[in-house]
Design a protein around this motif. Structure first.
Motif, PDB file in Angstrom:
ATOM      1  N   LYS A  14      54.323 -48.372-116.159  1.00 36.06           N
ATOM      2  CA  LYS A  14      54.050 -46.984-116.950  1.00 36.06           C
ATOM      3  C   LYS A  14      54.041 -45.969-117.000  1.00 36.06           C
ATOM      4  N   SER A  15      54.029 -44.573-115.533  1.00 39.29           N
ATOM      5  CA  SER A  15      53.856 -43.965-115.063  1.00 39.29           C
ATOM      6  C   SER A  15      55.275 -43.791-114.219  1.00 39.29           C
ATOM      7  N   TYR A  57      57.411 -40.367-115.378  1.00 35.10           N
ATOM      8  CA  TYR A  57      56.203 -39.807-115.621  1.00 35.10           C
ATOM      9  C   TYR A  57      57.015 -38.280-114.824  1.00 35.10           C
ATOM     10  N   LYS A  58      56.991 -36.694-115.537  1.00 35.60           N
ATOM     11  CA  LYS A  58      57.284 -35.418-114.779  1.00 35.60           C
ATOM     12  C   LYS A  58      55.929 -34.248-114.605  1.00 35.60           C
ATOM     13  N   SER A  59      55.976 -34.009-114.169  1.00 37.53           N
ATOM     14  CA  SER A  59      54.765 -32.922-114.710  1.00 37.53           C
ATOM     15  C   SER A  59      55.696 -31.517-114.686  1.00 37.53           C
ATOM     16  N   SER A  60      54.900 -30.914-115.621  1.00 41.58           N
ATOM     17  CA  SER A  60      55.098 -29.855-116.126  1.00 41.58           C
ATOM     18  C   SER A  60      55.891 -28.334-114.989  1.00 41.58           C
ATOM     19  N   ASP A  67      56.660 -36.320-109.179  1.00 40.19           N
ATOM     20  CA  ASP A  67      57.462 -37.230-109.833  1.00 40.19           C
ATOM     21  C   ASP A  67      56.714 -38.920-110.280  1.00 40.19           C
ATOM     22  N   LYS A  78      51.095 -40.161-112.689  1.00 41.52           N
ATOM     23  CA  LYS A  78      50.317 -39.859-113.737  1.00 41.52           C
ATOM     24  C   LYS A  78      48.983 -40.880-113.658  1.00 41.52           C
ATOM     25  N   TYR A 111      46.111 -46.556-112.189  1.00 33.85           N
ATOM     26  CA  TYR A 111      47.255 -46.451-110.981  1.00 33.85           C
ATOM     27  C   TYR A 111      48.617 -47.159-112.113  1.00 33.85           C
ATOM     28  N   THR A 126      51.928 -31.795-108.048  1.00 34.08           N
ATOM     29  CA  THR A 126      51.893 -33.115-109.049  1.00 34.08           C
ATOM     30  C   THR A 126      53.784 -33.879-108.442  1.00 34.08           C
TER      31      THR A 126
END
Length: 479
Positions: A224-225, A228-231, A248, A251, A220, A246
């Motif tokens: 780089k992550s 990220y925000k999950s759908s 925020d 990823k 991880y 998941t």
């Protein structure tokens, strides 16, 4: 029992060190399997909240340090012993092998085989009876003349037979069966020297079925992550009933094969720890004469320590790896692999951390919020690195966020410490730090979490946890 296995004079358990012309166990895999079974019985006590006497830890330390790790392939062999030990533990929790392989198991299995044979006979009889021309059977029939009742019954019996045969196959080639056959071989002198029996046991022990751990190291990268925000299709109240939600920034990167260099580095540090006390990185900093970085090891929580050093390592990875031959730089591989693995454990397995899970989750969520605010307007990794260099002002660590502390530490490493600007030396410092921190994180008290992760495929930290339990290593008091 395993000592009797070690002293057995039969060819099947002879190794390259013995005088036999053709050893049956050249790499000591069969002997090590019995050792794993003995260690599994001790590890099982840990799950029952029992403790071992200090003498047991001393004997285990001598066995691992002076025995397994003293040989040329000691690192691989030690991990193989622990891997098989955890295979026994997995079977103990998630299969019935621990109950099946009890005295009288062979009679029970013969009765099951008789039941399977009777099932085959019953299925065949039903089909033959139905196909007789003069049959008085008036059951509902299908267009082709077959009875629906007969077809359904036959399918159910055949499915049961197939499942039983598969279960019998996996049971016959399980680690439990192998240990049982080896034990009988050791106890029965008449078997030693019998070519057919030795060949049968050799074939059974040579079959390797699927194991709960694939020797993968999860990765991880925070930088780089963090955005990220999950759908919302997966992250909602309805889906929460079926899957873990998941958060925020969660990823996960691509897993890597556990490098042999990581095994050697971690077990080498374990072997060289004569104090039997685990530190969270301070010892490695003192060894390299960079103790002025100790502030990054004395933060409020261990979760903060991991995240700060992970961000700094990621910063160095982008700024201090251009002139390195990455295929030959062992320290770079060790540092980056363990950094991303411990960051993964913070993001996805906080219950395996020294901090309480809720504290670890809170620190991670707070770091994600801080990173989004800090990197607002940045596009791409290069802009992020420039922001980290530009915004670094050297302010008091008590006033900094996790991302600013990571930037501060990364800049100190990149710009040189005590005149150290050599890339290889920087990666040596980071590699030793992450190895020491990896060992510090491993001895968790949450034994239930390790058992649950065995069902999900196992974790590298669980292997170290089992190893450290046997040798009796403990953490130094927190700062």
């Amino acid at each position: 029992m395993w000592q009797e296995v070690w002293n057995c004079g039969g060819r099947l358990l002879s190794s390259n060190e013995d005088t036999h012309k053709k050893p049956g166990d050249p790499q000591n895999k069969l002997k090590d399997m019995c050792l794993s079974f003995a260690l599994f019985k001790l590890l099982r006590l840990r799950y029952a909240s029992y403790s071992l006497p200090q003498e047991a830890h001393e004997n285990a330390w001598k066995l691992i340090c002076d025995g397994l790790l003293s040989q040329a392939d000691g690192y691989e062999r030690a991990f193989r012993v622990v891997e098989v030990e955890l295979t026994f533990l997995f079977d103990f929790f998630y299969t019935k092998y621990g109950i099946i392989f009890q005295p009288g198991w062979l009679l029970i299995e013969l009765m099951e085989l008789m039941g399977i044979a009777m099932g085959i006979w019953a299925t065949t009889s039903l089909l033959k009876h139905h196909n007789r021309p003069n049959s008085n059977c008036r059951l509902t029939t299908m267009p082709n003349g077959l009875s629906v009742d007969i077809v359904v019954t036959s399918v159910m019996i055949i499915s049961f037979i197939i499942m039983e045969l598969m279960q019998f196959f996996f049971m016959c080639f399980s680690e439990w069966a192998k240990v049982l056959w080896i034990g009988k071989y050791v106890l029965k002198k008449s078997w030693q020297g019998n070519v057919w029996i030795e060949k049968m046991i050799e074939v059974i022990c040579g079959v390797q079925l699927l194991k709960p751990w694939e020797q993968k190291l999860h990765q991880y990268s925070f930088l780089k992550s963090y955005f990220y925000k999950s759908s919302w299709l997966l992250n909602n109240a309805i889906m929460a009933v079926f899957i873990d939600q998941t958060r925020d920034g969660q990823k996960q990167g691509s897993s890597i094969k556990l490098p042999i260099e990581v095994k050697e580095a971690v077990l080498g540090a374990l072997k060289g720890n004569y104090s039997r006390k685990l530190d969270n990185g301070l010892t490695s900093l003192r060894k390299h004469n960079v103790f002025q970085l100790s502030w990054a090891c004395q933060l409020e929580t261990q979760t903060q320590v991991i995240l700060v050093w992970h961000i700094a390592t990621s910063f160095c990875e982008q700024r201090k790896s251009e002139g390195l031959d990455l295929t030959r730089c062992t320290n770079f591989l060790v540092a980056t692999s363990l950094s991303k693995y411990l960051a993964y454990s913070v993001a996805f397995a906080p219950w395996l951390q020294p901090d309480r899970p809720l504290f670890a989750e809170y620190e991670f969520n707070l770091a994600i919020i801080e990173a989004k605010k800090f990197f607002r307007g940045c596009k791409g990794m290069e802009n992020q690195l420039e922001k980290m260099e530009k915004e670094y002002d050297g302010s008091s660590m008590h006033e900094e966020t996790v991302i600013k502390r990571g930037s501060r530490l990364g800049n100190r490493l990149v710009n040189g410490i005590n005149g150290i600007g050599d890339e290889e030396m920087i990666w040596k410092i980071l590699a030793d730090f992450w190895v020491e921190l990896m060992l510090y994180v491993a001895p968790s008290d949450n034994v239930k979490a390790h058992a649950e992760h065995l069902a999900k495929g196992g974790e590298f930290v669980t292997h170290l946890w089992a190893l450290l339990f046997h040798v009796g290593f403990e953490r130094k008091p927190s700062y």
